[in-house]
Design a protein around this motif. Structure first.
Motif, PDB file in Angstrom:
ATOM      1  N   PRO A 136     -11.069   8.897   0.356  1.00  0.00           N
ATOM      2  CA  PRO A 136     -10.727   7.899  -0.669  1.00  0.00           C
ATOM      3  C   PRO A 136     -11.200   6.486  -0.352  1.00  0.00           C
ATOM      4  CG  PRO A 136      -8.771   8.629   0.537  1.00  0.00           C
ATOM      5  CD  PRO A 136      -9.880   9.540   0.937  1.00  0.00           C
ATOM      6  N   ILE A 137     -11.192   6.108   0.909  1.00  0.00           N
ATOM      7  CA  ILE A 137     -11.620   4.749   1.263  1.00  0.00           C
ATOM      8  C   ILE A 137     -13.132   4.606   1.096  1.00  0.00           C
ATOM      9  CG2 ILE A 137     -11.873   3.126   3.179  1.00  0.00           C
ATOM     10  CD1 ILE A 137      -9.107   3.910   4.131  1.00  0.00           C
ATOM     11  N   ILE A 181      -5.727   5.301   6.405  1.00  0.00           N
ATOM     12  CA  ILE A 181      -5.069   6.323   5.585  1.00  0.00           C
ATOM     13  C   ILE A 181      -3.730   6.654   6.214  1.00  0.00           C
ATOM     14  CG2 ILE A 181      -5.180   8.721   4.812  1.00  0.00           C
ATOM     15  CD1 ILE A 181      -8.151   8.344   4.364  1.00  0.00           C
ATOM     16  N   TRP A 236      -8.000  -1.456   6.534  1.00  0.00           N
ATOM     17  CA  TRP A 236      -7.496  -0.315   5.769  1.00  0.00           C
ATOM     18  C   TRP A 236      -7.426   0.917   6.658  1.00  0.00           C
ATOM     19  CZ3 TRP A 236     -10.874  -0.558   0.656  1.00  0.00           C
ATOM     20  CH2 TRP A 236     -10.503  -1.694  -0.076  1.00  0.00           C
ATOM     21  N   HIS A 254     -14.071   4.665  -2.607  1.00  0.00           N
ATOM     22  CA  HIS A 254     -13.760   3.407  -3.293  1.00  0.00           C
ATOM     23  C   HIS A 254     -14.809   2.339  -2.974  1.00  0.00           C
ATOM     24  CE1 HIS A 254     -11.270   0.255  -5.072  1.00  0.00           C
ATOM     25  NE2 HIS A 254     -11.514  -0.470  -3.995  1.00  0.00           N
ATOM     26  N   TYR A 280     -12.200  -0.404   8.686  1.00  0.00           N
ATOM     27  CA  TYR A 280     -11.614   0.871   8.262  1.00  0.00           C
ATOM     28  C   TYR A 280     -11.214   1.646   9.505  1.00  0.00           C
ATOM     29  CZ  TYR A 280     -11.817   5.839   6.777  1.00  0.00           C
ATOM     30  OH  TYR A 280     -11.565   7.182   6.573  1.00  0.00           O
ATOM     31  N   ARG A 336      -3.716  -2.443   4.412  1.00  0.00           N
ATOM     32  CA  ARG A 336      -3.382  -1.453   3.381  1.00  0.00           C
ATOM     33  C   ARG A 336      -3.465  -0.053   3.967  1.00  0.00           C
ATOM     34  NH1 ARG A 336      -6.549  -0.237  -2.387  1.00  0.00           N
ATOM     35  NH2 ARG A 336      -5.294   1.605  -2.962  1.00  0.00           N
ATOM     36  N   TRP A 369      -3.669   3.686   2.749  1.00  0.00           N
ATOM     37  CA  TRP A 369      -3.978   4.486   1.575  1.00  0.00           C
ATOM     38  C   TRP A 369      -3.230   5.816   1.611  1.00  0.00           C
ATOM     39  CZ3 TRP A 369      -8.296   3.832  -2.086  1.00  0.00           C
ATOM     40  CH2 TRP A 369      -8.853   2.555  -2.030  1.00  0.00           C
TER      41      TRP A 369
END
Length: 667
Positions: A21-22, A132, A130, A25, A9, A158, A160
């Motif tokens: 949000p990460i 943001i 991931w 989740h 992350y 990804r 976000w």
């Protein structure tokens, strides 16, 4: 799937564990498939100077982190301190959840390749990276680097949705970025009623609900050149050591002055500050106080926290809702508790929406955010510059003369009291009010016709609450090349503004000690207007601000100010907002401030240029109480290299439009 499936992350401007949000989740769902998570914060050498982390004898492979036009540090000491505090607070909070934060230095491709290859060597299957998403042009380029690096390593990537803003992107009434109105008022009306729009914030994960952390022995080391300290004090010192020289030429902190932003960075302190604002009554009086100049409570000072993602706009809104609806007993003693939305809380939502709008402008206009021509594509050659190829049509002053004028503006020795006070406050504390910021921007770009990007870059270096979209879009706005519908017609008269917002001269006297003994306000606000027979007695003889002001504005004080009303309410008392104080110089400014663009009071004010072009680069005399000669600061090696200027003739007298520019530009 591997028994040790790892998610990396990449933390950016989301330095929080709540409403994340990460993390939410990962903590609340069971089908993500990751057994381990490695939160990673990368100090990017093109944005923050990293030479302070070098091992002894090592040489940095990266260019210095300097701006393009003025060659200033991209991140100065005030924001570097705030970032250090915020990063370390995130590390502490992740540890409380049973996780940790890994800190590295380098470009994203270098760091990820070293990290992923090393983790694979330890038996991990790196199943995803991931982050943001962000809107800045440079930030989008960094995202592309992350994506391409992951693709080359066969790792899923990804980005976000960034949920730290007031109205969620998924709830906007826009089909594309190009549908964003070019005028804020139009956008605001599309979004109203504002109180109903934000989504609810996400809860903080409970302890041990995140995937397992990676044991430190399994995490690849930083590398041979740099070393990441294990203690906060050494981490902060490493960030500050290359850039603290910016302050080495500054005078002592003025006696009696206090930082309006004495707050530490970090998620915990952001929430402490928000709670204090409600309990102290500051939120209910915000609309009437937001144009203040002195003290810590005239504005929210949340903008630094919002910029780093220590708190989200919807968390601010949610706390205001609990207060307004009377649903949080801890706030029950607060003025206005349970009485619904008031003028202050309504104004705060307005300012949060302004921040949203600035970010959406960045999405729409992309790299135009940093161009001299601005969002308007204004390519008239009107800006005075230092580079010969970019000088204004008819520019007579040399590059050296323009450089000295710019430096005097930034040093706070122009002779314009409000401008000088703001610039010295900024230098010492990393903060200055929105009202002062607007005046400085107008003075540089419209009174002096100097390329506005010098000012935007200077603020980027010094502001503790710097936000790429808010800073650059608001400089464009005031310079007349952004999305202000009145463009060049909006010009602030800094003398009138001083009479309107510093009615007793307390702000100017506080930060410009050279004028403290001057009795009359008109002389405090322009020292050169003091009768010559009083100069020796008042210590003005030999001072550049009196003998050689950068700009003279003829302004009649008869009948000024026209109203006895105070434009803001300043409460007495310590006003320090909770326990999140830091030593002077550690700041956190506020978001947009000041209501809509209502001012349309036009009159000839700038008057004559008497003396404005006479050797205004010379700093004769004492400057700050005897020791300050406007030399600039040693941090700007190379001076003002670069820049794309153009400018109207310096001698033109603009029509002055007083009053409100945008809102508190987050500043």
């Amino acid at each position: 799937m591997s028994k040790r499936n790892l998610l990396v992350y990449v933390v950016r401007h989301d330095l929080r564990v709540s409403d994340n949000p990460i993390l939410h989740h990962l903590a609340s769902t069971s089908d993500h498939g990751f057994t381990h998570v490695l939160p990673l914060f990368v100090i990017l050498p093109h944005q923050i100077e990293v030479s302070g982390f070098l091992k002894e004898g090592a040489r940095s492979p990266y260019p210095e982190a300097r701006s393009e036009v003025g060659r200033y540090w991209r991140c100065g000491p005030h924001r570097a301190t705030f970032i250090a505090q915020s990063v370390w607070n995130l590390k502490d909070n992740l540890e409380k959840l049973g996780s940790d934060l890994t800190i590295r230095i380098g470009t994203y491709d270098e760091v990820l390749k070293t990290l992923i290859e090393g983790l694979r060597g330890k038996g991990f299957d790196v199943g995803g990276v991931w982050t943001i998403g962000e809107e800045g042009f440079e930030e989008k380029r960094d995202e592309k680097t992350l994506s391409e690096t992951c693709s080359s390593l066969n790792v899923d990537f990804r980005a976000w949705v960034d949920e730290k803003y007031f109205i969620d992107d998924r709830d906007l009434k826009l089909d594309s970025a190009q549908d964003l109105p070019d005028v804020f008022t139009t956008y605001r009306k599309m979004m109203e009623p504002l109180r109903e729009k934000p989504r609810a914030p996400l809860p903080t994960p409970s302890k041990d609900t995140l995937p397992k952390p990676v044991e430190r022995p399994d995490i690849p080391n930083q590398g041979s050149l740099f070393e990441i300290p294990s203690s906060y004090d050494k981490f902060e010192e490493a960030l500050l050591s290359p850039v603290k020289e910016v302050l080495s030429g500054a005078p002592p902190f003025p006696e009696g002055a206090e930082s309006a932003h004495p707050f530490r960075g970090g998620e915990d302190h952001a929430h402490d500050r928000l709670e204090y604002l409600i309990k102290s009554g500051s939120v209910s009086s915000y609309k009437s106080s937001r144009n203040g100049l002195l003290g810590s409570d005239f504005s929210t000072k949340l903008s630094g926290y919002l910029a780093q993602g220590c708190i989200t706009a919807r968390q601010v809104h949610d706390k205001l809702m609990l207060y307004e609806d009377g649903k949080d007993e801890t706030l029950a003693e607060s003025r206005g508790y349970g009485d619904g939305e008031n003028e202050g809380t309504k104004a705060i939502r307005f300012e949060l929406l302004w921040r949203d709008y600035m970010r959406l402008c960045t999405r729409k206009f992309k790299a135009k955010l940093f161009l001299r021509s601005g969002f308007r594509d204004d390519r008239t050659n009107k800006w005075r510059s230092i580079k010969e190829k970019e000088m204004a049509d008819g520019q007579q002053q040399s590059a050296d003369e323009i450089s000295k004028i710019i430096q005097r503006v930034f040093d706070g020795t122009t002779g314009m009291g409000l401008i000088d006070a703001s610039q010295r406050e900024l230098l010492h504390t990393g903060y200055t009010s929105n009202r002062a910021r607007q005046n400085v921007a107008s003075f540089l770009a419209k009174h002096l016709n100097i390329d506005w990007r010098y000012g935007a870059e200077w603020y980027e270096m010094l502001l503790v609450d710097y936000d790429v979209s808010s800073n650059w879009a608001n400089w464009q706005y005031v310079a007349g090349v952004g999305n202000d519908p009145r463009g060049e017609a909006r010009i602030f008269n800094p003398v009138k503004q001083a009479f309107d917002y510093d009615k007793d001269g307390e702000y100017v006297r506080r930060w410009v000690p050279e004028v403290r003994d001057i009795e009359k306000l008109e002389h405090v606000f322009q020292a050169w207007t003091t009768p010559k027979e009083d100069w020796d007695r008042l210590g003005l003889t030999g001072l550049a601000m009196a003998e050689d002001p950068v700009k003279k504005i003829e302004f009649s004080v008869e009948g000024k100010p026209k109203s006895s009303r105070r434009p803001f309410i300043r409460r007495r008392g310590n006003g320090r907002g909770g326990s999140n104080r830091a030593p002077q110089g550690t700041n956190v400014p506020d978001g947009p401030d000041g209501g809509e663009k209502t001012g349309n009071d036009q009159r000839r004010s700038d008057g004559q240029h008497n003396g404005a072009e006479n050797s205004r680069g010379r700093s004769r005399g004492r400057g700050y109480s005897g020791g300050y000669r406007g030399r600039g600061y040693r941090g700007f090696r190379g001076g003002y290299r670069g820049g794309r200027g153009s400018s109207l003739n310096y001698g033109q007298s603009p029509t002055v439009v007083q009053q409100v520019a945008p809102t508190e530009q987050a500043q």
